[in-house]
Structures are given as structure tokens and as C-alpha cells.
Design an enzyme around this catalytic site. Structure first.
Site, PDB file in Angstrom:
ATOM      1  N   ARG A 228      50.848  25.966  26.581  1.00  0.00           N
ATOM      2  CA  ARG A 228      50.694  26.848  25.934  1.00  0.00           C
ATOM      3  C   ARG A 228      50.586  27.851  25.759  1.00  0.00           C
ATOM      4  NH1 ARG A 228      55.304  23.245  23.577  1.00  0.00           N
ATOM      5  NH2 ARG A 228      54.723  21.170  23.799  1.00  0.00           N
TER       6      ARG A 228
ATOM      7  N   LYS B  75      43.661  18.876  22.482  1.00  0.00           N
ATOM      8  CA  LYS B  75      45.280  19.229  23.144  1.00  0.00           C
ATOM      9  C   LYS B  75      44.874  18.977  24.606  1.00  0.00           C
ATOM     10  CE  LYS B  75      47.073  18.169  19.912  1.00  0.00           C
ATOM     11  NZ  LYS B  75      48.070  16.764  19.470  1.00  0.00           N
TER      12      LYS B  75
ATOM     13  N   ASP C 144      52.044  21.845  17.716  1.00  0.00           N
ATOM     14  CA  ASP C 144      51.968  22.277  18.941  1.00  0.00           C
ATOM     15  C   ASP C 144      52.288  24.581  18.959  1.00  0.00           C
ATOM     16  OD1 ASP C 144      51.272  20.385  20.378  1.00  0.00           O
ATOM     17  OD2 ASP C 144      53.615  19.727  20.418  1.00  0.00           O
TER      18      ASP C 144
ATOM     19  N   LYS D 145      61.172  18.588  24.588  1.00  0.00           N
ATOM     20  CA  LYS D 145      59.562  16.897  25.170  1.00  0.00           C
ATOM     21  C   LYS D 145      59.784  16.082  24.649  1.00  0.00           C
ATOM     22  CE  LYS D 145      55.866  18.492  26.407  1.00  0.00           C
ATOM     23  NZ  LYS D 145      54.269  17.633  26.059  1.00  0.00           N
TER      24      LYS D 145
HETATM   25  C1  S3P Z   1      54.213  14.696  20.297  1.00  0.00           C
HETATM   26  C2  S3P Z   1      52.442  14.403  19.791  1.00  0.00           C
HETATM   27  C3  S3P Z   1      52.243  15.992  18.950  1.00  0.00           C
HETATM   28  C4  S3P Z   1      51.816  16.942  20.028  1.00  0.00           C
HETATM   29  C5  S3P Z   1      52.314  16.659  21.602  1.00  0.00           C
HETATM   30  C6  S3P Z   1      54.027  15.484  21.889  1.00  0.00           C
HETATM   31  C7  S3P Z   1      54.898  13.646  20.809  1.00  0.00           C
HETATM   32  O1  S3P Z   1      50.182  14.772  19.740  1.00  0.00           O
HETATM   33  O2  S3P Z   1      51.415  17.923  20.132  1.00  0.00           O
HETATM   34  O3  S3P Z   1      52.276  17.671  22.457  1.00  0.00           O
HETATM   35  O4  S3P Z   1      55.751  13.554  21.993  1.00  0.00           O
HETATM   36  O5  S3P Z   1      54.676  12.451  19.833  1.00  0.00           O
HETATM   37  P1  S3P Z   1      49.725  13.999  18.560  1.00  0.00           P
HETATM   38  O6  S3P Z   1      50.412  12.593  18.422  1.00  0.00           O
HETATM   39  O7  S3P Z   1      48.370  13.445  19.908  1.00  0.00           O
HETATM   40  O8  S3P Z   1      49.089  14.886  17.145  1.00  0.00           O
END
Ligand code: S3P
Length: 431
Positions: A391, A344, A317, A26
Site C-alpha cells: 500500500r 501493518k 488500509d 483480499k
Molecule cells: C484484515 C484486517 C485488518 C487489515 C488487513 C486485513 C483482515 O488488519 O489491516 O489488511 O482481513 O481481517 P487488523 O485486523 O490487524 O486491523
């Protein structure tokens, strides 16, 4: 995502066996679509994500005038021939933090005004962490709740580079600033306390933008990514549910092929191995500047461990499903310095503790994590909630498979945010 799709999970009495390929990463898919839009020529993207979050990114780009043509379900061409145009309506990022935060970095340096927002959950999540550095770069931004929450109004303007020392290790914050930096005068530098996922940096360097990386410091200068074809590996965060399930269901042996193995994301493999899991990585290679390979997992007895600090961004995650593994591990598992989990798609510390308790786990909530005393045979025979969080929904499913009695999960449709094929893929491994 409003209809209540209840899912009954029947405990597995047989092992998981077989080979699967999980859908596209993703995080990488969001970036592929956005960076392809910054190039002026056509860009082919192979193995795009089928999840709702990445569809939110595509819909935002379309509203900005980008042409998106699907060649097949997961293969598409992105063409932003004339550059972004002022959108006629509010840009809707749905449930996706990556969409709203990274797009804010792109929109800050545009030459028009846009408003970007998201669903109820996204409107509650902290946006000051990207708005503040963008303002330091000269961005003209206003947002709800004293500039901390979506909807965010962005009046595009010229930006200047900054040196930003981020207090949190967040790839979304880092990437937002780097994307703004691509369109800013001078040099933009981001430093973070620990290294968060580095897909933006890797893709920018693959696409020949002006970027330099030195450990936890990243530097960009004004530049445009080249139009090169991109191919997206499987999502290790989706593979995590299978890694944990195969590790805790006796007799299991599975292979997950073509999965992203970027070291900033492989904390799940390191943590599970430390707990005693039997995991082998096969066929490792590099594609589009990202490590890719196959992951073989065999059932094994697990033991409790302590997890904190530097490891947290590498498993941010995966912590909900690691908590499920911990209920099946002998001894105590301590997760600390993980307060980011409260910000989150849901407050994941609260959600993990409440739902695992219902199942019969021995778990204590802490401000910055939780403590799990294992091994507990999970009772099941209860109704779990998802808190509108994909999740938490998928972790509940894995816990259900390892329970004594069936488990009902309310609003299971939230899995569609990242992994619409989730249940079907699990069922393909049932004997
Ligand atoms: C992501 C970064 C993470 C992660 C999220 C996706 C990304 O978040 O938890 O599911 O694609 O850069 P944070 O940057 O808030 O830690």
C-alpha cells in the site's frame, strides 16, 4: 519478492477517464478459502484474488491436505474431503497477516502439530494479540520472543469458549477467535471497542454456521459452515487508489464497477466525501451477504479534515493514500488515534511521513498519526521506498501522478501482494 523492480511514474497531464473493475477483495478471499475448507463438500469460489497474499492462504491449505482445483484464473473449487491433515513442512504465510492470524485460530483446535511462519516483515509483526486469547481457550501454542512473534508452533488440542473483550478493533484478532470458537466447547464471545470489518461474521452467517451479531459483540458456537458457492466482490481497498487519484487529478471522471461496499469498509468514501470529493454509488445490491456496487468519482477541490477513533478501523488500509489526498486538500488534515498503523506490513506512519516529505509535502509525524498542511504542489524528482509494503508502493504511485516531475519507486514489485494488475489498470484510464 527480492528483485528490485524500479518503477518510474510520469506525472499525469491529462485526466483519468473510463471504467474499471478492480480485483477481488483480499480479506473476503482469504475467508472464502478458509471457510470453504471447513465444509466437507466441494465449494465453488468465483472471482478469487490474484494477489500473492491470498495465494499464501491457498498454499497453507494445500499443505494441510485441502484439494484446490482452478477452473480458470480466478475461479476455483475447494474440497477438504477428509479434513485437515498434519502438514509435512512448516506452513508459510508469506507477507500475509490475515493468513497467519486466522489460520492460527483454525489450527489451535486441530488434532496435530503445525508450525506457521512468514516473511521477514510478518515475523516482526505482533502475534501476542492472537496467541493470548487462543491460550485462554486452552490452546497449546509457543512462539518466538516470549510468545509474541512468528514462527508459531501450534499443538492442536480441544478448546473451550471464552468471553473476550479485545482492547483493539482488529478483524484479524476477532476472526481468529471466532474461527477457533467454531471448534470449541460452549459459547465464544468477542467484543471489540469499535466495529472492525465484519466479513467473517457475514460469511459465517451466509454459510449457516451458529453465529449471532449484536453491534460490536459476536457470539459463535461449535458448528460447521455449509458448502455454498461464494462470489467475491472487488476490493474497495484497491479501488481507494483510483478514488483518490480521480479526486486529485483535474478533469478526471471514472467508474469502478462491482466493488465491495460493506459499511465496515466504506470509510474511504465517507472520508473523501467529507473532504469534498464528488463520489456517487450506483447499482447497489447484495451478493453472498456482502453489499456490492459501482463507484463513480469526479475530480473536485478537496479540503482538510480531522480523522480519528471510530473511523480508523474503517480506513485502516486506506490511510496511506488518504494522506496523499490530504497533500492536495486546502487546509489542515489531522489523523489521530491511528497507532495501529505502526503494526501493518510496515510502520505506515513513519513510511507515509518520510516518503511524502521527499515529494515536498508539509507533514508532521505524531505518535498516533500525522498532520498534513495543504495544499502543496508535490515536486517529485525523487526516489521513493516501499518498505516492502504494497500500500505504500501504490500510494507513492498516486502521489507521483500528481507531482510536477517524475518519481522513481524502488521495489515496486510489492504491489503484487494485493494487486498485480495495478499499473495496467491505471494505464487503461490514461487518455
Ligand atoms: C484484515 C484486517 C485488518 C487489515 C488487513 C486485513 C483482515 O488488519 O489491516 O489488511 O482481513 O481481517 P487488523 O485486523 O490487524 O486491523
Amino acid at each position: 519478492m527480492s528483485e528490485n523492480n524500479k518503477k518510474t511514474v510520469i506525472p499525469l497531464e491529462k485526466p483519468l477517464k473510463g471504467t474499471i473493475k478492480v480485483p477481488a477483495d483480499k480479506s473476503i478471499a482469504h475467508r472464502a478459502a478458509m471457510l470453504a475448507s471447513l465444509a466437507k463438500q466441494k465449494v465453488l469460489i468465483k472471482n478469487f484474488s490474484s494477489g500473492a497474499d491470498c495465494k499464501s492462504t491457498l498454499s497453507v491449505l494445500e499443505k494441510l491436505g485441502v484439494n484446490i482445483e482452478f477452473l480458470s484464473e480466478n475461479e476455483l473449487i475447494i474440497h477438504n474431503k477428509e479434513g485437515f491433515k498434519e502438514p509435512k513442512e512448516t506452513l508459510y504465510a508469506g507477507n500475509s497477516g490475515t493468513t497467519i492470524r486466522l489460520m492460527s485460530g483454525i489450527l489451535a483446535g486441530s488434532d496435530f502439530t503445525s508450525i506457521i511462519t512468514g516473511d521477514e516483515s510478518l515475523q516482526k509483526r505482533p502475534m501476542g494479540r492472537v496467541i493470548n486469547p487462543l491460550k485462554q481457550m486452552g490452546a497449546d501454542i509457543t512462539a518466538q520472543d516470549n510468545n509474541t512473534k512468528a514462527p508459531i508452533t501450534i499443538r492442536g488440542t480441544s478448546l473451550k469458549g471464552i468471553i473476550y473483550n479485545s482492547q483493539i478493533a482488529s478483524a484479524q484478532v476477532k476472526s481468529c477467535i471466532l474461527l477457533a470458537g467454531l471448534n470449541a466447547e460452549g459459547v465464544t464471545v468477542v467484543r471489540e471497542p469499535f466495529k472492525s470489518r465484519d466479513h467473517t461474521e457475514r460469511m459465517l452467517s451466509y454459510l449457516e454456521a451458529d453465529i449471532e451479531v449484536e453491534d460490536t459483540k459476536v457470539k459463535v458456537k461449535k458448528s460447521n459452515p455449509e458448502a455454498k458457492p461464494l462470489s467475491i466482490p472487488g476490493d474497495i481497498s484497491s479501488a481507494a487508489f483510483f478514488i483518490v487519484a480521480a479526486s486529485i487529478i483535474p478533469g478526471s471522471e471514472i467508474i469502478i464497477t462491482d466493488t465491495g461496499l460493506n459499511p465496515t469498509r466504506t470509510g474511504i468514501i465517507d472520508v473523501m466525501r467529507q473532504m469534498g470529493a464528488d463520489i456517487t454509488v450506483l447499482n447497489q445490491r447484495t451478493e453472498c451477504n456482502e453489499e456490492v456496487g459501482d463507484i463513480k468519482v469526479k475530480y473536485s477541490e478537496l479540503k482538510g479534515i480531522t480523522i480519528g477513533r471510530e473511523m480508523i478501523p474503517r480506513i485502516i488500509d486506506e490511510l496511506p493514500v488518504i494522506a496523499v489526498a490530504a497533500t492536495q486538500a486546502k487546509g489542515t488534515t489531522i489523523v489521530k488515534e491511528a497507532e495501529e498503523l505502526r503494526h501493518k506490513e510496515s510502520d505506515r506512519i513513519k513510511a507515509i511521513c518520510l516518503e511524502l516529505k521527499k515529494l515536498g509535502a508539509d507533514i508532521e509525524e505524531a505518535v498516533d498519526g500525522f498532520v498534513i498542511y495543504g495544499k502543496t504542489k508535490l515536486r517529485g524528482n525523487c526516489e521513493l521506498e516501499t518498505y516492502h509494503d504494497h500500500r505504500i508502493a501504490m500510494s507513492g504511485y498516486v502521489a507521483g501522478l500528481a507531482s510536477l516531475r517524475p518519481v522513481r519507486i524502488n521495489e515496486f514489485q510489492w504491489v503484487n501482494i494485493s494487486f498485480p494488475e495495478f499499473t495496467q489498470m491505471f494505464e487503461s484510464l490514461y487518455q
